[in-house]
Write a protein that holds these residues in place. Structure first.
Motif, PDB file in Angstrom:
ATOM      1  N   THR B  68       0.854  -1.191   0.000  1.00 60.98           N
ATOM      2  CA  THR B  68       0.000   0.000   0.000  1.00 60.98           C
ATOM      3  C   THR B  68       0.894   1.247   0.000  1.00 60.98           C
ATOM      4  OG1 THR B  68      -1.748  -1.187   1.149  1.00 60.98           O
ATOM      5  CG2 THR B  68      -1.837   1.199   1.296  1.00 60.98           C
ATOM      6  N   GLN B  71       2.233   1.842  -3.521  1.00 64.44           N
ATOM      7  CA  GLN B  71       1.253   2.479  -4.410  1.00 64.44           C
ATOM      8  C   GLN B  71       1.120   3.958  -4.064  1.00 64.44           C
ATOM      9  OE1 GLN B  71      -2.114   0.075  -6.114  1.00 64.44           O
ATOM     10  NE2 GLN B  71      -1.825  -1.055  -4.217  1.00 64.44           N
ATOM     11  N   TYR B  72       1.182   4.297  -2.769  1.00 65.95           N
ATOM     12  CA  TYR B  72       1.115   5.698  -2.340  1.00 65.95           C
ATOM     13  C   TYR B  72       2.310   6.481  -2.878  1.00 65.95           C
ATOM     14  CZ  TYR B  72       1.331   9.832   0.544  1.00 65.95           C
ATOM     15  OH  TYR B  72       1.406  11.134   0.955  1.00 65.95           O
ATOM     16  N   PRO B  88      -4.803   0.145 -17.758  1.00 65.02           N
ATOM     17  CA  PRO B  88      -5.570  -0.572 -16.752  1.00 65.02           C
ATOM     18  C   PRO B  88      -5.305  -2.079 -16.700  1.00 65.02           C
ATOM     19  CG  PRO B  88      -6.973   1.051 -17.808  1.00 65.02           C
ATOM     20  CD  PRO B  88      -5.681   1.078 -18.548  1.00 65.02           C
ATOM     21  N   TYR B  89      -5.185  -2.733 -17.869  1.00 67.48           N
ATOM     22  CA  TYR B  89      -4.987  -4.180 -17.846  1.00 67.48           C
ATOM     23  C   TYR B  89      -3.612  -4.540 -17.292  1.00 67.48           C
ATOM     24  CZ  TYR B  89      -5.277  -9.096 -18.802  1.00 67.48           C
ATOM     25  OH  TYR B  89      -5.297 -10.460 -18.637  1.00 67.48           O
ATOM     26  N   ARG B  91      -1.944  -2.837 -15.183  1.00 74.25           N
ATOM     27  CA  ARG B  91      -2.003  -2.601 -13.737  1.00 74.25           C
ATOM     28  C   ARG B  91      -2.709  -3.755 -13.028  1.00 74.25           C
ATOM     29  NH1 ARG B  91      -1.146   3.097 -13.218  1.00 74.25           N
ATOM     30  NH2 ARG B  91      -2.361   3.465 -11.354  1.00 74.25           N
ATOM     31  N   ALA B  92      -3.761  -4.282 -13.658  1.00 77.28           N
ATOM     32  CA  ALA B  92      -4.492  -5.403 -13.049  1.00 77.28           C
ATOM     33  C   ALA B  92      -3.591  -6.632 -12.933  1.00 77.28           C
ATOM     34  CB  ALA B  92      -5.745  -5.736 -13.857  1.00 77.28           C
ATOM     35  N   ARG B  95      -1.150  -5.986 -10.121  1.00 78.01           N
ATOM     36  CA  ARG B  95      -1.793  -6.108  -8.799  1.00 78.01           C
ATOM     37  C   ARG B  95      -2.074  -7.562  -8.448  1.00 78.01           C
ATOM     38  NH1 ARG B  95      -5.133  -0.882 -10.228  1.00 78.01           N
ATOM     39  NH2 ARG B  95      -3.903   0.647  -9.067  1.00 78.01           N
ATOM     40  N   PHE B  96      -2.421  -8.360  -9.455  1.00 78.12           N
ATOM     41  CA  PHE B  96      -2.659  -9.781  -9.222  1.00 78.12           C
ATOM     42  C   PHE B  96      -1.404 -10.427  -8.644  1.00 78.12           C
ATOM     43  CE2 PHE B  96      -4.593 -13.887  -9.889  1.00 78.12           C
ATOM     44  CZ  PHE B  96      -3.505 -14.727 -10.086  1.00 78.12           C
ATOM     45  N   TRP B  97      -0.250 -10.156  -9.251  1.00 76.96           N
ATOM     46  CA  TRP B  97       0.987 -10.781  -8.780  1.00 76.96           C
ATOM     47  C   TRP B  97       1.449 -10.198  -7.454  1.00 76.96           C
ATOM     48  CZ3 TRP B  97       1.595 -15.374 -10.053  1.00 76.96           C
ATOM     49  CH2 TRP B  97       1.216 -15.819 -11.332  1.00 76.96           C
ATOM     50  N   LYS B  99      -0.629  -9.283  -5.067  1.00 78.59           N
ATOM     51  CA  LYS B  99      -1.471  -9.980  -4.090  1.00 78.59           C
ATOM     52  C   LYS B  99      -0.939 -11.388  -3.858  1.00 78.59           C
ATOM     53  CE  LYS B  99      -6.049  -9.964  -2.430  1.00 78.59           C
ATOM     54  NZ  LYS B  99      -6.377 -11.162  -1.712  1.00 78.59           N
ATOM     55  N   PHE B 100      -0.537 -12.062  -4.941  1.00 78.96           N
ATOM     56  CA  PHE B 100      -0.002 -13.419  -4.835  1.00 78.96           C
ATOM     57  C   PHE B 100       1.228 -13.427  -3.933  1.00 78.96           C
ATOM     58  CE2 PHE B 100      -0.011 -17.722  -6.416  1.00 78.96           C
ATOM     59  CZ  PHE B 100       1.314 -18.126  -6.352  1.00 78.96           C
ATOM     60  N   GLU B 102       1.912 -11.248  -1.581  1.00 76.43           N
ATOM     61  CA  GLU B 102       1.485 -10.951  -0.210  1.00 76.43           C
ATOM     62  C   GLU B 102       0.929 -12.187   0.473  1.00 76.43           C
ATOM     63  OE1 GLU B 102      -1.104  -7.563  -1.202  1.00 76.43           O
ATOM     64  OE2 GLU B 102       0.130  -6.360   0.132  1.00 76.43           O
ATOM     65  N   HIS B 136       3.787 -19.057 -14.579  1.00 77.83           N
ATOM     66  CA  HIS B 136       2.812 -18.015 -14.930  1.00 77.83           C
ATOM     67  C   HIS B 136       3.328 -16.598 -14.805  1.00 77.83           C
ATOM     68  CE1 HIS B 136      -0.507 -20.849 -15.390  1.00 77.83           C
ATOM     69  NE2 HIS B 136      -0.056 -21.468 -14.331  1.00 77.83           N
TER      70      HIS B 136
END
Lengths: 222, 229
Positions: B68, B71-72, B88-89, B91-92, B95-97, B99-100, B102, B136
């Motif tokens: 977080t 990103q700030y 956008p794609y 970035r998505a 963000r997916f990776w 989260k993985f 984390e 992946h």
């Protein structure tokens, strides 16, 4: 395939997040149900989310996005001209992400301790932890109508779907979330006044009978 | 420009994610080392929810949770060294990776914290995570460079811990998980990361990391043995 497709499961709070965000932005999409209770996953799900094999998956112009909060942020970025879910300033955005992340870390797992167990130590711990988390969230809400301020935002979208599972937690755990967190339940009612939320959330009693009790039987959590 | 403070502990990889981001962006900051066995009022007040480091304090406003914070930082200093793709794609996917990382990298730290059967389980879980990443995530990089293309971005920073830190953990835990024959794409990326501009000058030294984790592991295993007596 339609331009926007959502692979989802009717009772999933994670799926509901995506539904609310799409509705807020006025995006037309094709909803495809994954019948998770049959134990079978469709080829489309396995192909579009090979890493986790879970719903929700958003498919936009053939490109798949997984993980509900990643999907909500994508919807925010891709349809940025209407109904912003995040504030414009970096600090406000960081706080919204922090709290949505808090919801992700706590609510589902704490709730599961309640519904997936018989009365006892684990269930009691789940009840205590869940109430603590919800009280912290109430504190963050404060006197604002929504976490997003005057209108619903990212944290509202992240949290409100779990309301549909509260009835199950309360019934199985024999306690009242309303009694402990009345301000949060008032917030839920305000959210439900918005069509994007009321059309995306499912009936809590249906969740109890057709999902939670079924899962308890399926996995032997009785 | 408002002042920037970072509350961290050495050599936490979570602290280092933030340090490396600040360095890549050329942002001046004051680093304040924390004692987690005796938490400072500043830490408790800045991160009352988790009481953990790292915490970034910018103009008096605290931000917690390393990704977080990243990103700030990216949104507050957008002009230099972007840490996410613009589309956008892209970035998505990033963000997916993130989260993985984390969710899944904690099994690696369990290798260091445990021994015997528990350690064996942590090793197996980590290998499974590595297999997914190799196919992946790192699979999409081939030889080209980083998740950020030619430059390091925040996905590289999220996984950067798996390079030098993991190397140190393997050495002091006596297990080898990252086999270069099994994970060539990951290993190639990790080498490039360790040599990348700015990164290479700001990583903790390998010897210092190994010594630190050796001492920590001895302490942890002794405490576990004492607790079970």
């Amino acid at each position: 395939m339609a331009e926007v497709v959502l692979l989802d499961f009717w009772g999933s709070p994670f799926g509901m997040r995506a539904r609310i965000a799409l509705a807020e932005k006025g995006v037309k999409y094709e909803y495809k149900e994954e019948h998770l209770l049959t134990g079978k996953k469709t080829p489309l799900l396995l192909e579009t989310n090979p890493v986790h094999k879970k719903i929700p998956v958003l498919i936009h112009n053939g490109k798949p996005i997984s993980e509900s909060l990643v999907i909500v942020q994508y919807i925010e970025d891709a349809w940025s001209d209407t109904a912003p879910l995040l504030p414009a300033d970096p600090y406000g955005r960081s706080q919204a992400r922090f709290w949505a992340d808090f919801v992700d870390k706590k609510i589902y797992d704490q709730g599961k301790k309640i519904w997936a167990n018989k009365a006892g130590e684990v269930q009691e711990a789940g009840k205590k932890e869940l109430i603590e988390s919800l009280k912290l969230l109430e504190g963050e809400l404060g006197e604002k109508p929504f976490f997003g301020g005057e209108t619903i935002g990212y944290v509202d979208v992240a949290l409100v779907p779990f309301y549909t599972w509260f009835y199950s937690f309360e019934t199985i755990g024999n306690f009242s979330i309303q009694a402990e967190c009345p301000k949060l339940i008032e917030w839920v009612k305000r959210c439900l006044e918005r069509e994007s939320v009321s059309k995306s959330l499912v009936d809590p009693e249906k969740v109890y009978v057709d999902l939670i009790l079924v899962l308890k039987k399926m996995y032997g959590y009785e | 420009m408002a002042d920037v403070k970072l509350l961290g502990t050495w050599p936490s990889p979570f602290s280092y994610r933030v340090i490396l981001a600040l360095k890549l962006k050329g942002i001046d900051y004051e680093y304040i080392e924390q004692d987690l066995s005796n938490k400072s009022p500043l830490l408790l007040q800045s991160n009352p929810v988790y009481k953990k480091i790292p915490v970034l304090i910018h103009g008096g406003n605290p931000i917690s949770e390393s990704m977080t914070i990243l990103q700030y930082i990216d949104e507050s200093w957008p002009e230099t060294h972007p840490l996410l793709p613009a589309d956008p794609y892209g970035r998505a996917v990033a963000r997916f990776w993130i989260k993985f990382a984390e969710e899944k990298l904690s099994s690696a730290s369990m290798i260091f914290r445990t021994s015997g059967e528990e350690q064996g389980k942590a090793v197996r879980e980590t290998v499974e995570v590595m297999e997914i990443l190799e196919e992946h995530a790192f699979g999409s990089l081939k030889e080209k460079g980083f998740f950020g293309g030619e430059k390091v971005n925040m996905v590289d920073l999220a996984y950067g811990v798996m390079g030098r830190w993991f190397d140190a953990i393997e050495e002091c835990s006596g297990v080898k998980v990252i086999d270069p024959l099994k994970f060539p794409l990951f290993c190639g990326w990790a080498e490039r990361f360790n040599e990348a501009p700015v990164i290479r000058d700001n990583l903790p030294g390998r010897k210092e990391l190994v010594d630190f984790y050796k001492r920590r592991r001895e302490m942890m295993l002794a405490a576990a043995a004492a607790a079970s007596n």
